[in-house]
Design a protein around this motif. Sequence first.
Motif, PDB file in Angstrom:
ATOM      1  N   ALA A  35       0.834  -1.204   0.000  1.00 52.18           N
ATOM      2  CA  ALA A  35       0.000   0.000   0.000  1.00 52.18           C
ATOM      3  C   ALA A  35       0.868   1.253   0.000  1.00 52.18           C
ATOM      4  N   ALA A  36       1.898   1.267   0.846  1.00 52.85           N
ATOM      5  CA  ALA A  36       2.793   2.428   0.914  1.00 52.85           C
ATOM      6  C   ALA A  36       3.507   2.636  -0.416  1.00 52.85           C
ATOM      7  N   GLU A  37       3.983   1.550  -1.008  1.00 49.12           N
ATOM      8  CA  GLU A  37       4.692   1.644  -2.287  1.00 49.12           C
ATOM      9  C   GLU A  37       3.775   2.175  -3.394  1.00 49.12           C
ATOM     10  N   LEU A  38       2.507   1.756  -3.358  1.00 47.52           N
ATOM     11  CA  LEU A  38       1.543   2.184  -4.380  1.00 47.52           C
ATOM     12  C   LEU A  38       0.928   3.544  -4.070  1.00 47.52           C
ATOM     13  N   GLY A  39       1.129   4.030  -2.845  1.00 54.33           N
ATOM     14  CA  GLY A  39       0.562   5.317  -2.452  1.00 54.33           C
ATOM     15  C   GLY A  39      -0.947   5.254  -2.260  1.00 54.33           C
ATOM     16  N   VAL A  40      -1.430   4.121  -1.736  1.00 54.36           N
ATOM     17  CA  VAL A  40      -2.863   3.952  -1.490  1.00 54.36           C
ATOM     18  C   VAL A  40      -3.087   3.570  -0.034  1.00 54.36           C
ATOM     19  N   ASN A  41      -4.331   3.659   0.395  1.00 54.71           N
ATOM     20  CA  ASN A  41      -4.696   3.242   1.749  1.00 54.71           C
ATOM     21  C   ASN A  41      -4.572   1.721   1.853  1.00 54.71           C
ATOM     22  N   PRO A  42      -4.242   1.208   3.044  1.00 50.93           N
ATOM     23  CA  PRO A  42      -4.177  -0.250   3.210  1.00 50.93           C
ATOM     24  C   PRO A  42      -5.462  -0.964   2.804  1.00 50.93           C
ATOM     25  N   SER A  43      -6.621  -0.361   3.047  1.00 53.16           N
ATOM     26  CA  SER A  43      -7.877  -1.020   2.660  1.00 53.16           C
ATOM     27  C   SER A  43      -7.998  -1.124   1.141  1.00 53.16           C
ATOM     28  N   THR A  44      -7.514  -0.123   0.439  1.00 55.57           N
ATOM     29  CA  THR A  44      -7.514  -0.168  -1.035  1.00 55.57           C
ATOM     30  C   THR A  44      -6.575  -1.271  -1.511  1.00 55.57           C
ATOM     31  N   ALA A  45      -5.400  -1.359  -0.876  1.00 56.20           N
ATOM     32  CA  ALA A  45      -4.446  -2.416  -1.241  1.00 56.20           C
ATOM     33  C   ALA A  45      -5.026  -3.790  -0.947  1.00 56.20           C
ATOM     34  N   THR A  46      -5.756  -3.926   0.139  1.00 58.79           N
ATOM     35  CA  THR A  46      -6.372  -5.219   0.477  1.00 58.79           C
ATOM     36  C   THR A  46      -7.343  -5.645  -0.614  1.00 58.79           C
ATOM     37  N   ARG A  47      -8.174  -4.730  -1.089  1.00 60.66           N
ATOM     38  CA  ARG A  47      -9.124  -5.060  -2.166  1.00 60.66           C
ATOM     39  C   ARG A  47      -8.381  -5.405  -3.456  1.00 60.66           C
ATOM     40  N   VAL A  63      -5.480 -12.168  -6.110  1.00 64.74           N
ATOM     41  CA  VAL A  63      -5.531 -13.548  -5.609  1.00 64.74           C
ATOM     42  C   VAL A  63      -6.580 -14.326  -6.381  1.00 64.74           C
ATOM     43  N   ARG A  64      -7.781 -13.735  -6.548  1.00 68.92           N
ATOM     44  CA  ARG A  64      -8.854 -14.424  -7.283  1.00 68.92           C
ATOM     45  C   ARG A  64      -8.457 -14.701  -8.728  1.00 68.92           C
ATOM     46  N   ALA A  65      -7.627 -13.827  -9.301  1.00 71.31           N
ATOM     47  CA  ALA A  65      -7.155 -14.024 -10.673  1.00 71.31           C
ATOM     48  C   ALA A  65      -5.964 -14.985 -10.741  1.00 71.31           C
ATOM     49  N   ASP A  66      -5.531 -15.509  -9.594  1.00 71.79           N
ATOM     50  CA  ASP A  66      -4.408 -16.439  -9.477  1.00 71.79           C
ATOM     51  C   ASP A  66      -3.089 -15.809  -9.927  1.00 71.79           C
ATOM     52  N   LEU A  67      -2.971 -14.491  -9.758  1.00 76.73           N
ATOM     53  CA  LEU A  67      -1.746 -13.791 -10.134  1.00 76.73           C
ATOM     54  C   LEU A  67      -0.798 -13.620  -8.946  1.00 76.73           C
ATOM     55  N   VAL A  68      -1.354 -13.607  -7.732  1.00 76.62           N
ATOM     56  CA  VAL A  68      -0.551 -13.512  -6.514  1.00 76.62           C
ATOM     57  C   VAL A  68      -1.095 -14.504  -5.500  1.00 76.62           C
ATOM     58  N   GLU A  69      -0.298 -14.739  -4.475  1.00 77.09           N
ATOM     59  CA  GLU A  69      -0.732 -15.590  -3.371  1.00 77.09           C
ATOM     60  C   GLU A  69      -0.319 -14.942  -2.069  1.00 77.09           C
ATOM     61  N   GLY A 124       1.222 -14.597 -12.549  1.00 73.60           N
ATOM     62  CA  GLY A 124       1.572 -13.186 -12.374  1.00 73.60           C
ATOM     63  C   GLY A 124       2.919 -12.858 -12.987  1.00 73.60           C
ATOM     64  N   ILE A 125       3.858 -13.791 -12.825  1.00 80.37           N
ATOM     65  CA  ILE A 125       5.187 -13.614 -13.422  1.00 80.37           C
ATOM     66  C   ILE A 125       5.066 -13.571 -14.943  1.00 80.37           C
ATOM     67  N   ARG A 126       4.301 -14.497 -15.494  1.00 80.78           N
ATOM     68  CA  ARG A 126       4.124 -14.522 -16.960  1.00 80.78           C
ATOM     69  C   ARG A 126       3.462 -13.236 -17.448  1.00 80.78           C
ATOM     70  N   LEU A 127       2.479 -12.750 -16.707  1.00 77.87           N
ATOM     71  CA  LEU A 127       1.806 -11.518 -17.116  1.00 77.87           C
ATOM     72  C   LEU A 127       2.772 -10.344 -17.108  1.00 77.87           C
ATOM     73  N   VAL A 128       3.575 -10.225 -16.052  1.00 74.83           N
ATOM     74  CA  VAL A 128       4.559  -9.129 -15.986  1.00 74.83           C
ATOM     75  C   VAL A 128       5.529  -9.241 -17.159  1.00 74.83           C
TER      76      VAL A 128
END
Length: 165
Positions: free
Chosen positions: A59-71, A77-83, A102-106
């Motif tokens: 969240a800090a790195e992205l400059g967003v609120n933690p709740s925004t980062a959680t969403r 996670v639902r897209a199976d890009l991160v765990e 996620g690695i392949r997408l990046v």
Amino acid sequence: MHETAAGEDLVDALISASRALVAVAARSVSGLPSEVTLPQYRALVVLASRGPQRGVELAAELGVNPSTATRLIERLVRADLVERRPVSGDRRAVSVALRPAGIRLVRTVTRRRRSEVARIVAAMPAAQRIGAEGALRAFADAAGEVPEHGWWLGFAMPDEDEHRA
């Protein structure tokens, strides 16, 4: 302290260049099998360049609120890009890490972006390219970006079987 006219010209030039780069970024993520927004892609790049992160760090790195980062994390996670992974030594804490998809997408998006940026650079007059690299690296360093060679060129994709265990 007032900006000099030259400083204002540089800011204007960087704003124009950033608009062009945002357009390149938007095109590079469009049409992918996974519907990924630019903020979600930025989160994936942060994870690729800096490794697993706790939600508050991301969240800090992205400059967003933690709740925004959680969403945002939940969508990834639902897209199976991160765990989510437990943090050793702290049963309550979890970190977020890239999954093989996620690695392949990046990688795919970065290749697309590099190709389009290379096309744009090739269209620039040669004389204008002189000094651009150093100036842009200094700008990226000042913004806290990890250099491309610092993560992408050496970014090894983990064995997918490792993540299935």
